[in-house]
Write a protein that holds these residues in place. Structure first.
Motif, PDB file in Angstrom:
ATOM      1  N   MET A   1       0.844  -1.201   0.000  1.00  0.00           N
ATOM      2  CA  MET A   1       0.000   0.000   0.000  1.00  0.00           C
ATOM      3  C   MET A   1       0.879   1.252   0.000  1.00  0.00           C
ATOM      4  O   MET A   1       1.711   1.421   0.900  1.00  0.00           O
ATOM      5  N   ARG A   2       0.713   2.074  -1.011  1.00  0.00           N
ATOM      6  CA  ARG A   2       1.431   3.351  -1.058  1.00  0.00           C
ATOM      7  C   ARG A   2       0.715   4.356  -0.168  1.00  0.00           C
ATOM      8  O   ARG A   2      -0.506   4.451  -0.193  1.00  0.00           O
ATOM      9  N   LYS A   3       1.494   5.132   0.580  1.00  0.00           N
ATOM     10  CA  LYS A   3       0.892   6.122   1.463  1.00  0.00           C
ATOM     11  C   LYS A   3       1.270   7.531   1.018  1.00  0.00           C
ATOM     12  O   LYS A   3       2.413   7.790   0.612  1.00  0.00           O
ATOM     13  N   PHE A   4       0.282   8.405   1.093  1.00  0.00           N
ATOM     14  CA  PHE A   4       0.460   9.828   0.802  1.00  0.00           C
ATOM     15  C   PHE A   4      -0.128  10.600   1.975  1.00  0.00           C
ATOM     16  O   PHE A   4      -0.851  10.039   2.797  1.00  0.00           O
ATOM     17  N   GLY A   5       0.178  11.884   2.052  1.00  0.00           N
ATOM     18  CA  GLY A   5      -0.388  12.627   3.161  1.00  0.00           C
ATOM     19  C   GLY A   5      -0.083  14.103   3.110  1.00  0.00           C
ATOM     20  O   GLY A   5       0.579  14.605   2.190  1.00  0.00           O
ATOM     21  N   LEU A   6      -0.582  14.796   4.114  1.00  0.00           N
ATOM     22  CA  LEU A   6      -0.416  16.245   4.254  1.00  0.00           C
ATOM     23  C   LEU A   6       0.244  16.530   5.592  1.00  0.00           C
ATOM     24  O   LEU A   6      -0.174  15.989   6.623  1.00  0.00           O
ATOM     25  N   ILE A   7       1.271  17.377   5.589  1.00  0.00           N
ATOM     26  CA  ILE A   7       1.876  17.829   6.835  1.00  0.00           C
ATOM     27  C   ILE A   7       1.598  19.313   7.032  1.00  0.00           C
ATOM     28  O   ILE A   7       1.582  20.096   6.090  1.00  0.00           O
ATOM     29  N   GLY A   8       1.361  19.682   8.274  1.00  0.00           N
ATOM     30  CA  GLY A   8       1.102  21.057   8.662  1.00  0.00           C
ATOM     31  C   GLY A   8       0.963  21.093  10.163  1.00  0.00           C
ATOM     32  O   GLY A   8       1.055  20.063  10.831  1.00  0.00           O
ATOM     33  N   ARG A   9       0.750  22.276  10.708  1.00  0.00           N
ATOM     34  CA  ARG A   9       0.632  22.371  12.173  1.00  0.00           C
ATOM     35  C   ARG A   9      -0.775  22.035  12.640  1.00  0.00           C
ATOM     36  O   ARG A   9      -0.972  21.284  13.585  1.00  0.00           O
ATOM     37  N   LYS A  10      -1.784  22.596  11.961  1.00  0.00           N
ATOM     38  CA  LYS A  10      -3.178  22.304  12.297  1.00  0.00           C
ATOM     39  C   LYS A  10      -3.902  21.995  10.997  1.00  0.00           C
ATOM     40  O   LYS A  10      -3.895  22.806  10.069  1.00  0.00           O
ATOM     41  N   LEU A  11      -4.547  20.839  10.936  1.00  0.00           N
ATOM     42  CA  LEU A  11      -5.090  20.369   9.658  1.00  0.00           C
ATOM     43  C   LEU A  11      -6.601  20.154   9.686  1.00  0.00           C
ATOM     44  O   LEU A  11      -7.159  19.569   8.773  1.00  0.00           O
ATOM     45  N   GLY A  12      -7.270  20.650  10.732  1.00  0.00           N
ATOM     46  CA  GLY A  12      -8.712  20.464  10.817  1.00  0.00           C
ATOM     47  C   GLY A  12      -9.478  21.148   9.701  1.00  0.00           C
ATOM     48  O   GLY A  12     -10.601  20.765   9.381  1.00  0.00           O
ATOM     49  N   HIS A  13      -8.851  22.133   9.055  1.00  0.00           N
ATOM     50  CA  HIS A  13      -9.503  22.878   7.969  1.00  0.00           C
ATOM     51  C   HIS A  13      -9.384  22.176   6.621  1.00  0.00           C
ATOM     52  O   HIS A  13     -10.087  22.531   5.669  1.00  0.00           O
ATOM     53  N   SER A  14      -8.504  21.202   6.513  1.00  0.00           N
ATOM     54  CA  SER A  14      -8.080  20.704   5.206  1.00  0.00           C
ATOM     55  C   SER A  14      -9.100  19.774   4.554  1.00  0.00           C
ATOM     56  O   SER A  14      -9.692  18.921   5.200  1.00  0.00           O
ATOM     57  N   PHE A  15      -9.262  19.932   3.228  1.00  0.00           N
ATOM     58  CA  PHE A  15     -10.095  19.042   2.422  1.00  0.00           C
ATOM     59  C   PHE A  15      -9.251  18.011   1.675  1.00  0.00           C
ATOM     60  O   PHE A  15      -9.777  17.213   0.907  1.00  0.00           O
ATOM     61  N   THR A  30      -6.695   1.283  -5.747  1.00  0.00           N
ATOM     62  CA  THR A  30      -6.861   0.481  -4.526  1.00  0.00           C
ATOM     63  C   THR A  30      -5.564   0.293  -3.733  1.00  0.00           C
ATOM     64  O   THR A  30      -5.585  -0.299  -2.652  1.00  0.00           O
ATOM     65  N   ASP A  31      -4.447   0.778  -4.290  1.00  0.00           N
ATOM     66  CA  ASP A  31      -3.166   0.554  -3.613  1.00  0.00           C
ATOM     67  C   ASP A  31      -2.634   1.821  -2.963  1.00  0.00           C
ATOM     68  O   ASP A  31      -1.429   1.962  -2.730  1.00  0.00           O
ATOM     69  N   ALA A  32      -3.508   2.794  -2.671  1.00  0.00           N
ATOM     70  CA  ALA A  32      -3.059   4.074  -2.125  1.00  0.00           C
ATOM     71  C   ALA A  32      -3.971   4.542  -1.000  1.00  0.00           C
ATOM     72  O   ALA A  32      -5.178   4.282  -1.006  1.00  0.00           O
ATOM     73  N   ALA A  33      -3.378   5.237  -0.030  1.00  0.00           N
ATOM     74  CA  ALA A  33      -4.134   5.850   1.065  1.00  0.00           C
ATOM     75  C   ALA A  33      -3.534   7.216   1.355  1.00  0.00           C
ATOM     76  O   ALA A  33      -2.334   7.442   1.137  1.00  0.00           O
ATOM     77  N   TYR A  34      -4.378   8.128   1.830  1.00  0.00           N
ATOM     78  CA  TYR A  34      -3.945   9.507   2.113  1.00  0.00           C
ATOM     79  C   TYR A  34      -4.317   9.843   3.547  1.00  0.00           C
ATOM     80  O   TYR A  34      -5.464   9.672   3.955  1.00  0.00           O
ATOM     81  N   GLU A  35      -3.348  10.345   4.314  1.00  0.00           N
ATOM     82  CA  GLU A  35      -3.571  10.651   5.727  1.00  0.00           C
ATOM     83  C   GLU A  35      -3.119  12.066   6.058  1.00  0.00           C
ATOM     84  O   GLU A  35      -2.383  12.699   5.286  1.00  0.00           O
ATOM     85  N   LEU A  36      -3.554  12.556   7.209  1.00  0.00           N
ATOM     86  CA  LEU A  36      -3.153  13.863   7.709  1.00  0.00           C
ATOM     87  C   LEU A  36      -2.127  13.673   8.828  1.00  0.00           C
ATOM     88  O   LEU A  36      -2.320  12.848   9.721  1.00  0.00           O
ATOM     89  N   TYR A  37      -1.053  14.452   8.770  1.00  0.00           N
ATOM     90  CA  TYR A  37       0.013  14.347   9.771  1.00  0.00           C
ATOM     91  C   TYR A  37       0.280  15.731  10.360  1.00  0.00           C
ATOM     92  O   TYR A  37       0.971  16.550   9.749  1.00  0.00           O
TER      93      TYR A  37
END
Length: 242
Positions: A1-15, A30-37
């Motif tokens: 599974m490939r992973k992608f994501g977003l980094i920032g200090r506060k991410l509650g606003h992010s779409f 089906t081989d990818a997931a996106y998370e908030l960090y």
């Protein structure tokens, strides 16, 4: 599974997570997931990469678009020229920084603002650097505005009715008005806006920021940052899959 994501200090606003999750479902990826960090400080990035070896791509949001640069192994030529990074490609632990904000903003602005009149750019951070690079490419002159006056930068108290009259495009690159602080906006003389003005807010949550509401009340054309978000996200996806 490939992973992608977003980094920032506060991410509650992010779409971003919703955008990519829906994209993966819509396109049968089906081989990818996106998370908030959420990172309290950008110095935590190496630890995140060590903890998440499946990460192959990251987006970067406020306030780390400039701070992340010294932690990367390499910069794409455009990102180096702009001086800000919002996309990172990770290959065998090696990190390369790119700027797709430039692409997303430039493409959306060309459709929204067909003129060449002067612009006011509110803010001087990483997002503003991508915006000014796009304005340079489009031949639109601009003036930077910040809380404090500086070299080639006006303070908000310098924005008189006459300045507004000679700058028809106003771009908010600051987080003012972003959820959950939706009752804030840049301190401008909004009563002096006219139907000849165009207001572009990089904030997209809420969709109608107080900045845009003031513009709409004056009859100005308005646009939020959703189209830019989608454009930069697709450009990032292309980089990650190149």
């Amino acid at each position: 599974m490939r992973k992608f994501g977003l980094i920032g200090r506060k991410l509650g606003h992010s779409f971003s997570k919703r955008y990519f999750t829906e994209k993966f479902a819509r396109e049968g990826i089906t081989d990818a997931a996106y998370e908030l960090y959420e990172l309290e400080q950008i110095a935590q990035l190496p630890a995140l990469l060590a903890k998440e070896p499946a990460l192959v791509g990251l987006n970067v949001t406020v306030p780390y678009k400039e701070e992340v640069i010294p932690l990367l192994d390499e910069l794409d030529e455009a990102a180096a020229r702009i001086g800000a990074v919002n996309t990172i490609r990770i290959t065998n632990g090696r990190t390369v920084g790119y700027n797709t904000d430039y692409v997303g903003f430039k493409n959306s602005l060309e459709k929204f603002y067909p003129l060449k009149h002067k612009a006011l750019v509110l803010g001087t951070g990483g997002a503003a650097k991508a915006v000014t690079a796009a304005l340079d490419a489009l031949g639109i002159s601009y003036t930077l505005v910040s809380r404090t006056e500086g070299v080639n930068t006006l303070s908000y108290r310098d924005i008189t009715p006459d300045v507004l009259r000679h700058h028809h495009l106003i771009i908010n690159t600051t987080p003012l008005g972003m959820y959950p602080e939706a009752d804030t906006c840049p301190p401008l003389l909004y009563e002096h806006l006219t139907p000849e003005h165009f207001l572009y807010d990089l904030v997209y949550n809420p969709e109608q920021t107080l900045f845009l509401q003031h513009g709409k009340a004056a009859g100005a054309a308005t646009l939020n940052g959703l189209e830019m978000l989608y454009g930069q996200a697709e450009a990032a996806w292309s980089i990650w899959n190149a």
